[in-house]
Design a protein around this motif. Structure first.
Motif, PDB file in Angstrom:
ATOM      1  N   SER A 197       5.931  -9.327   0.053  1.00 40.31           N
ATOM      2  CA  SER A 197       6.462  -7.696   0.046  1.00 40.31           C
ATOM      3  C   SER A 197       7.744  -7.809  -0.277  1.00 40.31           C
ATOM      4  N   GLY A 198       7.657  -7.384  -1.335  1.00 40.38           N
ATOM      5  CA  GLY A 198       9.576  -7.108  -0.434  1.00 40.38           C
ATOM      6  C   GLY A 198       9.818  -6.869  -2.553  1.00 40.38           C
ATOM      7  N   PRO A 199      12.012  -7.328  -2.962  1.00 39.46           N
ATOM      8  CA  PRO A 199      12.921  -7.394  -3.880  1.00 39.46           C
ATOM      9  C   PRO A 199      11.353  -9.013  -4.113  1.00 39.46           C
ATOM     10  N   THR A 200      11.432  -8.860  -5.576  1.00 36.23           N
ATOM     11  CA  THR A 200      10.947 -10.381  -6.377  1.00 36.23           C
ATOM     12  C   THR A 200      11.447 -11.128  -6.111  1.00 36.23           C
ATOM     13  N   ALA A 201      12.644 -11.814  -5.998  1.00 37.53           N
ATOM     14  CA  ALA A 201      13.793 -12.452  -5.676  1.00 37.53           C
ATOM     15  C   ALA A 201      13.567 -13.084  -3.991  1.00 37.53           C
ATOM     16  N   SER A 202      13.674 -12.125  -3.010  1.00 31.90           N
ATOM     17  CA  SER A 202      13.550 -12.747  -1.750  1.00 31.90           C
ATOM     18  C   SER A 202      12.192 -11.915  -1.051  1.00 31.90           C
ATOM     19  N   PRO A 203      10.433 -11.959  -1.359  1.00 31.88           N
ATOM     20  CA  PRO A 203       9.704 -11.005  -0.445  1.00 31.88           C
ATOM     21  C   PRO A 203       9.919 -11.978   0.283  1.00 31.88           C
ATOM     22  N   VAL A 204       8.601 -11.345   1.656  1.00 33.43           N
ATOM     23  CA  VAL A 204       9.300 -11.246   3.303  1.00 33.43           C
ATOM     24  C   VAL A 204       7.135 -11.448   3.700  1.00 33.43           C
ATOM     25  N   GLU A 205       6.777 -12.747   4.342  1.00 33.12           N
ATOM     26  CA  GLU A 205       5.408 -12.553   4.773  1.00 33.12           C
ATOM     27  C   GLU A 205       5.584 -11.193   5.619  1.00 33.12           C
ATOM     28  N   LEU A 206       4.696 -10.986   5.825  1.00 32.49           N
ATOM     29  CA  LEU A 206       3.994  -9.829   6.874  1.00 32.49           C
ATOM     30  C   LEU A 206       2.641  -9.767   7.381  1.00 32.49           C
ATOM     31  N   ASP A 207       3.055  -9.524   8.642  1.00 32.17           N
ATOM     32  CA  ASP A 207       1.005  -9.156   9.167  1.00 32.17           C
ATOM     33  C   ASP A 207       0.831  -7.850   9.486  1.00 32.17           C
ATOM     34  N   PRO A 208      -0.470  -7.845  10.010  1.00 32.33           N
ATOM     35  CA  PRO A 208      -0.969  -6.702  10.365  1.00 32.33           C
ATOM     36  C   PRO A 208       0.143  -5.979  11.308  1.00 32.33           C
ATOM     37  N   GLY A 209       0.444  -4.573  11.539  1.00 30.63           N
ATOM     38  CA  GLY A 209       1.390  -4.217  11.774  1.00 30.63           C
ATOM     39  C   GLY A 209       3.045  -4.069  11.603  1.00 30.63           C
ATOM     40  N   TYR A 235       3.897  -7.073  -4.567  1.00 30.68           N
ATOM     41  CA  TYR A 235       2.808  -6.947  -2.788  1.00 30.68           C
ATOM     42  C   TYR A 235       2.058  -7.976  -3.420  1.00 30.68           C
ATOM     43  N   ARG A 236       1.813  -8.878  -2.713  1.00 27.09           N
ATOM     44  CA  ARG A 236       0.933  -9.894  -2.666  1.00 27.09           C
ATOM     45  C   ARG A 236       0.218 -10.011  -1.732  1.00 27.09           C
ATOM     46  N   SER A 237      -1.198 -10.378  -1.863  1.00 33.59           N
ATOM     47  CA  SER A 237      -2.536 -10.616  -0.381  1.00 33.59           C
ATOM     48  C   SER A 237      -2.521 -11.998   0.123  1.00 33.59           C
ATOM     49  N   VAL A 238      -2.120 -12.168   1.202  1.00 37.25           N
ATOM     50  CA  VAL A 238      -1.945 -13.550   1.478  1.00 37.25           C
ATOM     51  C   VAL A 238      -3.647 -14.256   2.602  1.00 37.25           C
ATOM     52  N   GLY A 239      -4.002 -14.937   1.268  1.00 42.35           N
ATOM     53  CA  GLY A 239      -5.550 -15.779   2.059  1.00 42.35           C
ATOM     54  C   GLY A 239      -7.272 -14.327   2.521  1.00 42.35           C
ATOM     55  N   GLY A 240      -6.573 -13.387   2.256  1.00 40.06           N
ATOM     56  CA  GLY A 240      -7.276 -12.776   1.975  1.00 40.06           C
ATOM     57  C   GLY A 240      -7.044 -11.115   1.567  1.00 40.06           C
ATOM     58  N   PRO A 241      -7.650  -9.710   1.331  1.00 39.45           N
ATOM     59  CA  PRO A 241      -7.331  -8.994   1.159  1.00 39.45           C
ATOM     60  C   PRO A 241      -6.691  -8.349   2.019  1.00 39.45           C
ATOM     61  N   ALA A 242      -6.182  -7.099   1.842  1.00 43.31           N
ATOM     62  CA  ALA A 242      -4.999  -7.236   2.688  1.00 43.31           C
ATOM     63  C   ALA A 242      -4.831  -5.420   2.334  1.00 43.31           C
ATOM     64  N   THR A 243      -4.195  -4.453   3.333  1.00 39.46           N
ATOM     65  CA  THR A 243      -4.098  -3.178   3.203  1.00 39.46           C
ATOM     66  C   THR A 243      -3.000  -2.574   3.723  1.00 39.46           C
ATOM     67  N   ALA A 244      -2.511  -1.284   3.394  1.00 43.32           N
ATOM     68  CA  ALA A 244      -0.501  -1.136   3.500  1.00 43.32           C
ATOM     69  C   ALA A 244      -0.739   0.317   3.568  1.00 43.32           C
ATOM     70  N   VAL A 245       0.312   0.810   4.337  1.00 43.48           N
ATOM     71  CA  VAL A 245       1.065   2.242   3.902  1.00 43.48           C
ATOM     72  C   VAL A 245       1.894   2.173   3.110  1.00 43.48           C
ATOM     73  N   LEU A 246       2.775   3.003   2.164  1.00 40.20           N
ATOM     74  CA  LEU A 246       3.705   2.309   1.206  1.00 40.20           C
ATOM     75  C   LEU A 246       4.680   4.024   1.641  1.00 40.20           C
ATOM     76  N   VAL A 247       5.674   4.454   2.431  1.00 40.59           N
ATOM     77  CA  VAL A 247       6.096   5.218   2.422  1.00 40.59           C
ATOM     78  C   VAL A 247       7.111   4.977   0.935  1.00 40.59           C
ATOM     79  N   MET A 248       7.084   5.965  -0.209  1.00 41.13           N
ATOM     80  CA  MET A 248       8.146   6.072  -1.185  1.00 41.13           C
ATOM     81  C   MET A 248       9.173   6.998  -1.050  1.00 41.13           C
TER      82      MET A 248
END
Length: 186
Positions: A145-157, A170-183
């Motif tokens: 997730s992140g800016p399209t030009a420079s997304p980062v890979e994130l693990d749970p937590g 926002y892209r899931s990697v290797g399976g389903p994913a859930t997150a909390v998003l605060v705008m």
């Protein structure tokens, strides 16, 4: 001392000095207003000591600034805090610790969402209005997730923040994913 604790103390040192000088008060006056020994405050401003939540809270009240302004480091455009890596401040009189991920800037409002992506799915978002900042904490699965030009890979937590005023994904990697998003909108 863990690296994150020394970084927190350095942040506190810089913030205390900045807010005290901005308020135009002396070290002695701030110590008096907060009910803190002048020597303790001097140590904190010089990057020494290990303040508890109560001491920092008293200093924030005396400086008339939110507590978070004393403990949150300046942020780059995109920031990631890995699970368990938020600098923790411990209470002096109880078994309590807090790790601040982000404070709300003055005049900002926030919306909170739970997001879910099926396995290997993505959502590409158009830019939102100027001043929009997104905060994302992955709950389960892995995400990119992140800016399209420079997304980062994130693990749970893991936590990241980035401008929502640019194309982002926002892209899931290797399976389903859930997150909390605060705008955050300012």
């Amino acid at each position: 001392m863990r690296r994150s604790e020394s970084e927190a103390i350095e942040t506190i040192s810089i913030a205390l000095r900045h807010h005290r000088e901005r308020a135009g008060i002396s070290l002695s006056e701030l110590a008096k207003r907060a009910g803190v020994a002048k020597s303790t405050l001097s140590q904190l401003e010089s990057g020494e000591g290990n303040p508890g939540v109560e001491t920092l809270w008293a200093l924030a009240v005396a400086l008339n600034v939110p507590f978070s302004r004393l403990v949150e480091p300046p942020t780059p455009d995109t920031r990631v805090i890995r699970a368990g890596q938020a600098p923790r401040l411990r209470a002096e009189h109880s078994a309590f610790a807090a790790g601040l991920l982000s404070s709300s800037p003055a005049g900002a409002s926030r919306d909170i969402y739970e997001i879910a992506l099926e396995a290997d799915e993505s959502r590409e978002a158009e830019p939102h209005q100027a001043g929009t900042v997104e905060h994302l904490v992955v709950v389960s699965g892995r995400m990119r997730s992140g800016p399209t030009a420079s997304p980062v890979e994130l693990d749970p937590g893991d936590y990241t923040t980035f401008s929502g005023a640019v194309p982002h994904l926002y892209r899931s990697v290797g399976g389903p994913a859930t997150a909390v998003l605060v705008m955050e909108h300012s």
